[in-house]
Enzyme design. Structure first.
Site, mmCIF file in Angstrom:
data_model
loop_
_atom_site.group_PDB
_atom_site.id
_atom_site.type_symbol
_atom_site.label_atom_id
_atom_site.label_comp_id
_atom_site.label_asym_id
_atom_site.label_seq_id
_atom_site.Cartn_x
_atom_site.Cartn_y
_atom_site.Cartn_z
ATOM 1 N N LYS A 236 68.188 7.530 19.624
ATOM 2 C CA LYS A 236 67.847 7.505 18.201
ATOM 3 C C LYS A 236 67.907 6.091 17.652
ATOM 4 C CE LYS A 236 70.912 10.724 17.149
ATOM 5 N NZ LYS A 236 71.730 11.747 16.533
ATOM 6 N N GLY B 64 72.451 -7.491 31.412
ATOM 7 C CA GLY B 64 71.551 -7.041 30.349
ATOM 8 C C GLY B 64 71.524 -8.095 29.260
ATOM 9 N N GLU C 37 71.702 2.350 31.478
ATOM 10 C CA GLU C 37 73.003 1.691 31.302
ATOM 11 C C GLU C 37 74.134 2.709 31.316
ATOM 12 O OE1 GLU C 37 73.006 -0.165 27.541
ATOM 13 O OE2 GLU C 37 70.971 -0.908 27.728
ATOM 14 N N THR D 39 78.295 -1.633 29.059
ATOM 15 C CA THR D 39 77.441 -0.746 29.855
ATOM 16 C C THR D 39 76.957 -1.504 31.082
ATOM 17 O OG1 THR D 39 75.451 -1.417 28.631
ATOM 18 C CG2 THR D 39 76.589 0.587 27.880
ATOM 19 N N LYS E 43 80.064 -7.176 23.686
ATOM 20 C CA LYS E 43 80.261 -8.132 22.579
ATOM 21 C C LYS E 43 80.033 -7.499 21.213
ATOM 22 C CE LYS E 43 79.430 -12.271 25.229
ATOM 23 N NZ LYS E 43 78.556 -11.843 26.328
ATOM 24 N N ARG F 165 71.675 14.160 24.350
ATOM 25 C CA ARG F 165 70.792 14.043 23.170
ATOM 26 C C ARG F 165 69.701 13.014 23.425
ATOM 27 N NH1 ARG F 165 71.721 9.210 20.481
ATOM 28 N NH2 ARG F 165 73.700 8.193 20.982
ATOM 29 N N TYR G 139 79.728 -7.392 37.929
ATOM 30 C CA TYR G 139 78.300 -7.681 38.154
ATOM 31 C C TYR G 139 78.059 -7.895 39.643
ATOM 32 C CZ TYR G 139 77.623 -8.529 33.147
ATOM 33 O OH TYR G 139 77.545 -8.390 31.800
#
Ligand SMILES: Cc1cc2nc3c(=O)[nH]c(=O)nc-3n(C[C@H](O)[C@H](O)[C@H](O)COP(=O)(O)O)c2cc1C
Ligand SMILES: Nc1ncnc2c1ncn2[C@@H]1O[C@H](COP(=O)(O)OP(=O)(O)O)[C@@H](O)[C@H]1O
Ligand SMILES: [Mg+2]
Length: 155
Positions: free
Chosen positions: A107, A15, A79, A27, A21, A104, A91
């Site tokens: 946001k 990603g 993710e 993720t 980091k 949820r 990976y």
């Protein structure tokens, strides 16, 4: 999402490298193909469930599906943060995921600190909910019985 549990597997790709980091929460990102093939009724948001890498152990996880409003991504991503400390990155390996519940919507936040504490809250909530018997039984699902090796020479 109307029909949980949702099972999904795919090879992990790179990603933006922000997970570990900037946030301290790595993720594992699914490739575009997996994200594009999600059913139309899978709404964006934060979910929880179970995950394993290759034929490894099944762990609790949280997964974020969407555009990461804080980072304003132009591509939808999916993710998974696995609640386990791994010795090294993985990976290219296959990630197996069973999504069992919704937490949820995604946001925006006014600081990196508030994004991080929201994610930490999700992790704590997911850990609690996954201890319910109805969720615990999914950990043993056949979906996670991945053969130890793809190579087979037998009669
Ligand atoms: C449980 C969880 C909840 C998340 N919630 C949000 C969110 O509400 N808003 C947001 O912008 N990003 C959210 N994220 C996504 C993070 O911003 C993302 O994981 C981070 O940008 C790492 O991206 P990368 O894998 O491309 O490096 C969430 C991630 C996780 C694992
Ligand atoms: N507990 C974990 N959950 C998810 N990924 C992890 C975990 N521990 C190590 N990793 C590794 O970290 C990578 C993701 O780190 P991240 O910073 O989000 O980078 P990227 O932007 O490339 O996804 C995963 O692809 C995986 O190889
Ligand atoms: Mg990532």
């Amino acid at each position: 999402m109307r029909h949980l549990t949702y099972f999904c597997r795919g090879q992990m790709v790179r990603g933006f490298g922000r997970g570990s980091k900037q946030l301290g929460i790595p993720t594992a990102n699914f490739p575009e193909q997996v994200v594009d093939n999600l059913p139309a009724d899978v709404s964006t948001g934060i979910y929880y469930g179970w995950a394993s890498v290759g034929s490894g152990d099944v762990h609790k996880m949280v997964v974020s599906i969407g555009w990461n409003p804080y980072y304003k991504n132009s591509k939808k991503s999916m993710e998974t943060h696995i609640m386990h400390t791994f010795k090294e990155d993985f990976y290219g390996e296959i990630l197996n995921v069973a999504i069992v519940g919704y937490l949820r919507p995604e946001k925006n936040f006014d600081s990196l600190e508030s994004l991080i504490s929201a994610i930490q809250g999700d992790i704590e909530e997911a850990k609690k909910r996954l201890d319910l018997p109805e969720h615990l039984k999914l950990k043993e699902d056949n979906f996670f019985q991945v053969p130890k090796s793809k190579i087979m020479n037998g009669h």
